[in-house]
Scaffold this active site. Structure first.
Site, PDB file in Angstrom:
ATOM      1  N   ASP A  15       0.847  -1.153   0.021  1.00 10.67           N
ATOM      2  CA  ASP A  15       0.039   0.075  -0.124  1.00 10.67           C
ATOM      3  C   ASP A  15       0.668   1.327  -0.040  1.00 10.67           C
ATOM      4  OD1 ASP A  15      -2.206   1.341  -0.106  1.00 10.67           O
ATOM      5  OD2 ASP A  15      -2.732   1.119   1.928  1.00 10.67           O
ATOM      6  N   ARG A  19      -0.190   7.683  -2.430  1.00  6.08           N
ATOM      7  CA  ARG A  19       0.551   8.693  -1.768  1.00  6.08           C
ATOM      8  C   ARG A  19       1.980   8.996  -2.230  1.00  6.08           C
ATOM      9  NH1 ARG A  19      -1.115   5.893   3.334  1.00  6.08           N
ATOM     10  NH2 ARG A  19      -1.777   4.247   1.822  1.00  6.08           N
ATOM     11  N   TRP A  20       2.798   8.010  -2.711  1.00  8.38           N
ATOM     12  CA  TRP A  20       4.061   8.104  -3.451  1.00  8.38           C
ATOM     13  C   TRP A  20       4.040   8.994  -4.529  1.00  8.38           C
ATOM     14  CZ3 TRP A  20       6.854   7.113  -7.625  1.00  8.38           C
ATOM     15  CH2 TRP A  20       8.271   7.203  -7.321  1.00  8.38           C
ATOM     16  N   HIS A  32       2.373   3.378  -9.327  1.00 16.19           N
ATOM     17  CA  HIS A  32       2.073   1.772  -9.464  1.00 16.19           C
ATOM     18  C   HIS A  32       3.568   1.136 -10.081  1.00 16.19           C
ATOM     19  CE1 HIS A  32      -1.776   1.922  -7.651  1.00 16.19           C
ATOM     20  NE2 HIS A  32      -2.256   2.806  -8.614  1.00 16.19           N
ATOM     21  N   TRP A  64     -11.969  -1.796  -8.295  1.00 12.38           N
ATOM     22  CA  TRP A  64     -12.453  -1.792  -9.472  1.00 12.38           C
ATOM     23  C   TRP A  64     -13.414  -0.457  -9.387  1.00 12.38           C
ATOM     24  CZ3 TRP A  64     -11.103  -4.616 -13.349  1.00 12.38           C
ATOM     25  CH2 TRP A  64     -10.720  -5.917 -13.363  1.00 12.38           C
ATOM     26  N   LEU A 126       9.982 -20.978  -4.355  1.00 13.15           N
ATOM     27  CA  LEU A 126       8.972 -20.156  -3.572  1.00 13.15           C
ATOM     28  C   LEU A 126       7.542 -20.184  -4.239  1.00 13.15           C
ATOM     29  CD1 LEU A 126       8.417 -17.432  -1.906  1.00 13.15           C
ATOM     30  CD2 LEU A 126       8.912 -16.148  -3.919  1.00 13.15           C
ATOM     31  N   ARG A 183       1.831  -4.402   6.246  1.00 10.02           N
ATOM     32  CA  ARG A 183       1.012  -3.702   5.424  1.00 10.02           C
ATOM     33  C   ARG A 183       1.829  -2.307   5.408  1.00 10.02           C
ATOM     34  NH1 ARG A 183      -5.145  -2.490   4.422  1.00 10.02           N
ATOM     35  NH2 ARG A 183      -4.862  -0.724   2.780  1.00 10.02           N
ATOM     36  N   ARG A 189      -5.085  -1.957   8.489  1.00 10.42           N
ATOM     37  CA  ARG A 189      -6.307  -2.700   8.255  1.00 10.42           C
ATOM     38  C   ARG A 189      -6.008  -3.765   7.209  1.00 10.42           C
ATOM     39  NH1 ARG A 189      -7.493   2.374   6.630  1.00 10.42           N
ATOM     40  NH2 ARG A 189      -7.369   2.589   4.327  1.00 10.42           N
TER      41      ARG A 189
END
Ligand code: IPE
Ligand code: IPE
Ligand code: MG
Length: 237
Positions: A15, A19-20, A32, A64, A126, A183, A189
């Site tokens: 997350d 903001r970045w 993104h 969405w 992995l 997170r 959350r």
């Protein structure tokens, strides 16, 4: 970091891309894009450390609701990611698994993720779970429906349903429960991520935004985890 007692299953809610981007006066899509760089590093490191399972929340059933432009940017990044990374992931013996409703993805993206799953299905390194169009309640409801159908058709008795039988109906069938959930960006959350699988997970909420999350931050999170006292309801004497 003690490489002996690493978490078997690390789940990450990536997350803070928005903001970045805002912080750097860039378009959301750039945030993104920067997030994908972090994701590459974290996957590589998890594989090198010998972690059993890494689950990444990439797109929720609620995402969405974002603007068509942002959704399109995320979907195109997803496609590019699979095209550019699949060879290296396969070489590293990574097994890819998609958590979520693949039918709800656009055709190209659905085809790309299905082909990545097929291509890596016999890999033994992995387990890389990518949650796409994923919702934890949706996953649980889907499992309940499948069990109800099996009972209706006489393939299963209601009193045979226990934790194990239920777990086998989830997208994560056969994988260990989440040990450590991280997170980034300071939000505290779950936003629906791996509700069942996180029953006894340890939680960490670093303030760092996902594109700024480095391997040092990751190591720090793993070290913190190793200091936690996990009791699972029991008592250590
Ligand atoms: C997480 O970053 C990535 C996805 C949800 C796909 P966000 O886009 O949610 O970043 P913030 O929360 O707006 O900063
Ligand atoms: C959760 O992040 C989903 C992903 C990281 C893919 P969001 O940013 O969408 O969650 P909320 O809306 O802040 O709860
Ligand atoms: Mg967010």
């Amino acid at each position: 970091m003690n490489s002996e007692c690493l978490p078997k299953h690390v789940a990450i809610i990536m997350d803070g891309n928005g903001r970045w981007a805002q912080k750097h006066s860039l378009q959301i899509a750039k945030g993104h894009q920067a997030g994908v760089e972090t994701l590459r590093d974290i996957i590589r490191e998890s594989s090198d450390l010998g972690i059993n399972t890494l689950s990444l929340y990439a797109f929720s059933t609620e995402n969405w609701r974002r603007s068509p432009m942002e959704v399109a940017a995320l979907m195109s990044l997803l496609l590019r990611y699979f095209e550019s990374e699949i060879d290296e992931l396969d070489e590293k013996n990574v097994r890819i698994r998609i958590l979520g409703d693949k039918q709800g993805l656009p055709d190209l993206q659905r085809a790309a993720v299905i082909s990545a799953e097929e291509r890596t299905r016999n890999n033994t390194g992995l387990n890389l779970c990518i949650a796409l169009n994923y919702g934890g309640r949706q996953e649980i409801v889907r499992a309940a429906r499948s069990l109800a159908e099996q009972v209706r058709d006489g393939r299963l008795k209601a009193d045979e349903i226990d934790d194990d039988v239920f777990s086998r109906e989830l997208y994560t069938a056969g994988l260990p429960d989440v040990d450590l959930l991280i997170r980034t960006s300071g939000e505290q959350r779950l936003s629906g991520f791996l509700l069942w699988q996180c029953a006894y997970a340890e939680f960490e909420f670093p303030a760092t935004l996902w594109p700024d999350f480095t391997l040092d931050h990751y190591h720090e999170a793993l070290e913190l985890y190793q200091k936690r006292d996990r009791r699972f309801g029991g008592r250590k004497t």
